[in-house]
Write an enzyme that holds these catalytic residues in place. Structure first.
Site, PDB file in Angstrom:
ATOM      1  CG  HIS A 166      -8.968  -9.395   4.564  1.00  0.00           C
ATOM      2  ND1 HIS A 166     -10.130  -9.153   4.849  1.00  0.00           N
ATOM      3  CD2 HIS A 166      -9.058  -9.944   3.293  1.00  0.00           C
ATOM      4  CE1 HIS A 166     -10.882  -9.551   3.902  1.00  0.00           C
ATOM      5  NE2 HIS A 166     -10.327 -10.048   2.825  1.00  0.00           N
TER       6      HIS A 166
ATOM      7  CG  LEU B  78      -9.241  -4.935   3.839  1.00  0.00           C
ATOM      8  CD1 LEU B  78      -7.627  -4.084   3.911  1.00  0.00           C
ATOM      9  CD2 LEU B  78      -9.027  -6.131   3.272  1.00  0.00           C
ATOM     10  CG  HIS B  79     -12.466  -9.797   7.829  1.00  0.00           C
ATOM     11  ND1 HIS B  79     -11.499 -10.803   7.987  1.00  0.00           N
ATOM     12  CD2 HIS B  79     -13.182 -10.035   6.766  1.00  0.00           C
ATOM     13  CE1 HIS B  79     -11.622 -11.717   6.803  1.00  0.00           C
ATOM     14  NE2 HIS B  79     -12.722 -11.063   6.209  1.00  0.00           N
ATOM     15  CB  ALA B  80      -9.267 -10.117  12.297  1.00  0.00           C
TER      16      ALA B  80
ATOM     17  NE  ARG C 295     -19.499 -13.969   0.068  1.00  0.00           N
ATOM     18  CZ  ARG C 295     -20.334 -13.355  -1.082  1.00  0.00           C
ATOM     19  NH1 ARG C 295     -21.461 -13.020  -1.012  1.00  0.00           N
ATOM     20  NH2 ARG C 295     -19.682 -13.387  -2.150  1.00  0.00           N
TER      21      ARG C 295
ATOM     22  CD  GLN D 106      -9.873 -17.603  -3.364  1.00  0.00           C
ATOM     23  OE1 GLN D 106     -10.964 -17.184  -3.926  1.00  0.00           O
ATOM     24  NE2 GLN D 106      -9.413 -16.772  -2.246  1.00  0.00           N
TER      25      GLN D 106
HETATM   26  O1  PAF Z   1     -10.695 -14.308  -1.683  1.00  0.00           O
HETATM   27  C1  PAF Z   1     -10.648 -13.376  -2.280  1.00  0.00           C
HETATM   28  O2  PAF Z   1     -10.914 -12.188  -1.684  1.00  0.00           O
HETATM   29  C2  PAF Z   1     -10.911 -13.131  -3.818  1.00  0.00           C
HETATM   30  O3  PAF Z   1     -11.401 -14.463  -4.345  1.00  0.00           O
HETATM   31  C3  PAF Z   1      -9.570 -12.751  -4.518  1.00  0.00           C
HETATM   32  C4  PAF Z   1      -8.532 -13.971  -4.135  1.00  0.00           C
HETATM   33  C5  PAF Z   1      -8.910 -11.538  -4.104  1.00  0.00           C
HETATM   34  C6  PAF Z   1      -9.693 -12.788  -6.164  1.00  0.00           C
HETATM   35  O4  PAF Z   1     -10.426 -11.899  -6.351  1.00  0.00           O
END
Ligand code: PAF
Length: 284
Positions: free
Chosen positions: A37, A33-35, A189, A155
């Site tokens: 999230h 996790l980062h800022a 990444r 997405q």
């Molecule tokens: O964005 C992400 O971290 C992933 O694609 C997700 C939505 C958690 C699905 O695995």
């Protein structure tokens, strides 16, 4: 913060909240996790009484085994961050919880209209993996709302479409991209960038912003603008996959009369595959 590993237990926990009349907002993640999230969690807290986060590195959305194996995993740090951010339950299922028949036999969810273009062209099967895991997680958590970052704009649209088409009673909330000081979007990444690459990485955002500013300034020759921005990225060492001006609503190529646009790009810088996008709204 309650730690939950099975679909039975997450059902019990969220069912109890639901019966007590509490709303639930959900933040699915793959951890590390980062800022960005934490901003999703902050948004989720504003949407409902209870927040559930999940961490599951979803094998079905990786089209390269080496990429999956190398994906950074930092569960201890993630747990501490989510606890401090006020998450009520952290769901960390293993693959057998998500894919009880194994991955090869797993039922798939596809959003064909949006999954084969842009990133989908370069990562075949990726968005089917995303749509499948998100649908399974939604059914296990049964939230009222779910939060996704605009950094993964394609997405986000795919999940909105999935929810509309399959009638999931879930509000999907998009959250603006969180950037480092030089403009680079936060991403797990980014850890793959060597220091000299990290210094150049914000060129991606600059190239996108340059296209956006030119459009706002009146240019409508989208292909030429995109081509020039691609060359600019190549000149600083990127290996771009695509850069395009699309309609924000459905990612179709933008025409001169479209008013809500998204400029999106993806490419490699060293080992890191970076994606980013910016929005443009033109007054009519
Ligand atoms: O964005 C992400 O971290 C992933 O694609 C997700 C939505 C958690 C699905 O695995």
């Amino acid at each position: 913060m309650r730690l939950v590993a099975t679909h039975e237990e997450i059902g019990v926990v969220t069912g109890r909240w639901r019966r007590a009349g509490e709303g639930i907002a959900f933040v699915p993640t793959m951890g590390n996790l980062h800022a960005g999230h934490l901003e999703l969690v902050r948004a989720a807290r504003g949407l409902a009484d209870r927040v559930v986060a999940s961490i599951f590195v979803n094998p079905l959305q990786f089209n390269d085994g080496a990429d999956l194996a190398a994906y950074p995993r930092t569960p201890e740090e993630d747990r501490a961050l989510l606890h401090a951010a006020g998450v009520d339950a952290l769901f960390m299922p293993d693959a057998a919880q998500v894919y009880p028949r194994g991955m090869a036999a797993a039922t798939r969810v596809e959003v064909p209209a949006l999954s084969g273009i842009l990133c989908g062209e370069f990562r075949p099967g990726h968005f089917t993996g995303v749509a499948t895991v998100v649908a399974a997680l939604f059914n296990m958590v049964r939230p009222d709302a779910a939060v996704f970052g605009e950094k993964d704009y394609q997405q986000l649209l795919i999940i909105r479409r999935l929810v509309e088409d399959l009638r999931f009673p879930i509000r999907i909330e998009g959250v603006a991209t969180v950037r480092e000081e030089d403009g680079l979007a936060y991403s797990s990444r980014n850890a793959y960038l060597a220091p000299p690459e990290r210094r150049r990485a914000a060129e991606l955002y600059r190239a996108l912003s340059g296209v956006r500013d030119a459009i706002v300034g009146g240019r409508r020759d989208y292909s030429a603008l995109a081509e020039a921005a691609l060359r600019r990225l190549e000149s600083v060492g990127f290996r771009p996959e695509y850069l395009g001006v699309r309609r924000a609503a459905d990612l179709a190529p933008a025409g001169p009369d479209d008013r809500e646009l998204r400029v999106l790009a993806a490419g490699y810088l060293g080992k890191a595959r970076l994606i980013d996008n910016v929005g443009v709204v033109l007054s009519s």
